[in-house]
Design an enzyme around this catalytic site. Structure first.
Site, mmCIF file in Angstrom:
data_model
loop_
_atom_site.group_PDB
_atom_site.id
_atom_site.type_symbol
_atom_site.label_atom_id
_atom_site.label_comp_id
_atom_site.label_asym_id
_atom_site.label_seq_id
_atom_site.Cartn_x
_atom_site.Cartn_y
_atom_site.Cartn_z
ATOM 1 C CE1 TYR A 124 58.980 73.821 -23.455
ATOM 2 C CE2 TYR A 124 57.564 75.582 -24.466
ATOM 3 C CZ TYR A 124 58.745 74.576 -24.872
ATOM 4 O OH TYR A 124 59.307 74.318 -25.666
ATOM 5 C CE LYS A 191 66.264 60.315 -16.994
ATOM 6 N NZ LYS A 191 66.865 59.460 -17.998
ATOM 7 C CG ASP A 224 66.519 57.918 -21.023
ATOM 8 O OD1 ASP A 224 65.287 57.720 -20.595
ATOM 9 O OD2 ASP A 224 67.639 57.890 -20.290
ATOM 10 C CG ASP A 248 58.975 71.931 -27.605
ATOM 11 O OD1 ASP A 248 58.194 71.949 -28.632
ATOM 12 O OD2 ASP A 248 59.749 72.630 -27.464
#
Ligand code: NAD
Length: 359
Positions: A124, A191, A224, A248
């Protein structure tokens, strides 16, 4: 005491939501001195920019603002005003509670999660290189030289910066928030198995900060796996500490679990300034129809009242909203089953019902 607050109506459904919210906030009896200024596509003609300087100045001066959503053109045009405001004012913490209210039609009725999203870094940050441009070719060459990896020449590139400084202050914010609000656990999302030097750094810093808060449990999840666990057993989670992008996405997932975007409030908080706004966007197709749910905007107002230390008023307003949801008679279409949607009321009637409940 009168509170000086900047109010940004926004565009799309923003003006009708902020009008309804202003009314319920005033009905609490708390006194506001509103400075109403606007940003977004509607002000470009007048000011030559979607984010005029006087808007930023007003927020800086008052230190507290509440805003409606603002449209961002997709794939062209100006960058997001929302992202610009967060960066300009260094509003590094995005706080998004996802809470079950009785009367909503959802799979779970016991969710009480607070998402703490880093607001200034990650994908972002807005550092992007367009496919086909000479500077992009230069970046591609440099990456190939420094990393030894090949990149396709027709790639576009977005940079994902995550710093120790940014990760440390958002981690500290999450743990301080946990302590101040009697929460028990912080879960960091990442991640880090794949992005070792960005997400891996975020996780390492979060772990280090966690050691200074032995009274708060700390754990982490790969993003995930997290999405699967969120839809299977969300009640196991308390505070979610997230880098910008995952925060987000998980915010909308959380909103969906508690009944939709119409019930998902938020705040962007820095060391100097706090800006309150719902998670949802400007839903342009519903603009001016007196149709959408104002409760996410109003619950953002509840968060603002707490920030202003108007705790009793905050509780009264939240209780009134909860009562209207529970009764299910004066609610917008999104809180009703398909076959009952004909009985839905409009945005301003929801405000009337909430004001009546506050007595
Ligand atoms: P959106 O959140 O505006 O709307 C998606 C759908 O969610 C709507 O079509 C509607 O069905 C539902 N919805 C949203 N708010 C609702 C409400 N209060 N009550 C009932 N239903 C509601 O998302 P989008 O369509 O992806 O984005 C529209 C614009 O908003 C885009 O330009 C986007 O950039 C912008 N946006 C702004 C903000 C912000 O101002 N902070 C946040 C997100 C998106």
């Amino acid at each position: 005491m009168v509170h000086n607050v900047t109010l940004i109506p926004g565009d799309g459904i923003g003006p009708e939501l902020t009008e309804a919210t202003q009314r319920v906030l005033e009905a609490t009896g708390v006194k506001f001195n509103w400075d109403i200024v606007n940003a977004g596509v509607d002000v470009i003609e007048e000011y030559g920019t979607p984010l005029p300087e006087h808007v930023v100045e007003s927020i800086r001066k008052n230190r507290v603002a509440i805003k409606g959503p603002i449209t961002t053109p997709v794939g062209y045009g100006f960058r997001s005003v929302n992202v610009s405001l967060r960066k300009t004012l260094d509003l590094y913490s995005c706080l998004r509670p996802c809470k079950s209210y009785a009367g909503t039609s959802t799979f779970f009725n016991n969710i009480d999660i607070v998402i703490v999203r880093e607001n200034t870094e990650d994908l972002y940050a807005g550092i992007e290189f367009e496919q086909g441009k000479s500077e992009t070719a230069e970046i591609i060459q440099m990456v190939e030289r420094l990393s030894g990896s090949q990149l396709r020449k027709d790639s576009g590139i977005s940079i994902k910066p995550i710093s120790v400084t940014g990760s440390e202050r958002i981690s500290r914010f999450a743990f301080e928030y946990a302590r101040a609000n009697n929460r028990r656990k912080v879960t960091a999302l990442h991640k880090a198995n794949i992005m070792k030097y960005s997400d891996g750094l975020f996780l390492a810093v979060a772990r280090e900060v966690a050691q200074k808060y032995p009274d708060i449990e700390f754990e982490d999840r790969i993003i995930d796996n997290m999405t699967m666990q969120m839809v299977k057993n969300p009640a196991q989670f308390d505070i979610l500490l997230c880098p910008n992008l995952y925060g987000d996405i998980i915010s909308d997932l959380g909103a969906g679990l508690v009944g939709g975007l119409g019930l998902a409030p938020g705040a962007n908080i820095g060391d100097e300034v706090a800006l309150f706004e719902p998670t949802h966007g400007s839903a342009p197709k519903y603009k001016g129809m007196n149709k959408v749910n104002p409760m996410a905007q109003m619950l953002s107002g509840v968060m603002m009242l707490k920030h202003l230390k108007e705790n009793e008023a905050a509780q009264r307003l939240e209780d009134a909203i909860a009562a209207v949801i529970r009764e299910g008679k004066k609610v917008t279409y999104d809180l009703l089953e398909e076959e009952k949607r004909g009985q839905a009321v409009g945005t301003s009637q929801v405000a009337d019902a909430i004001i009546e409940k506050m007595g």
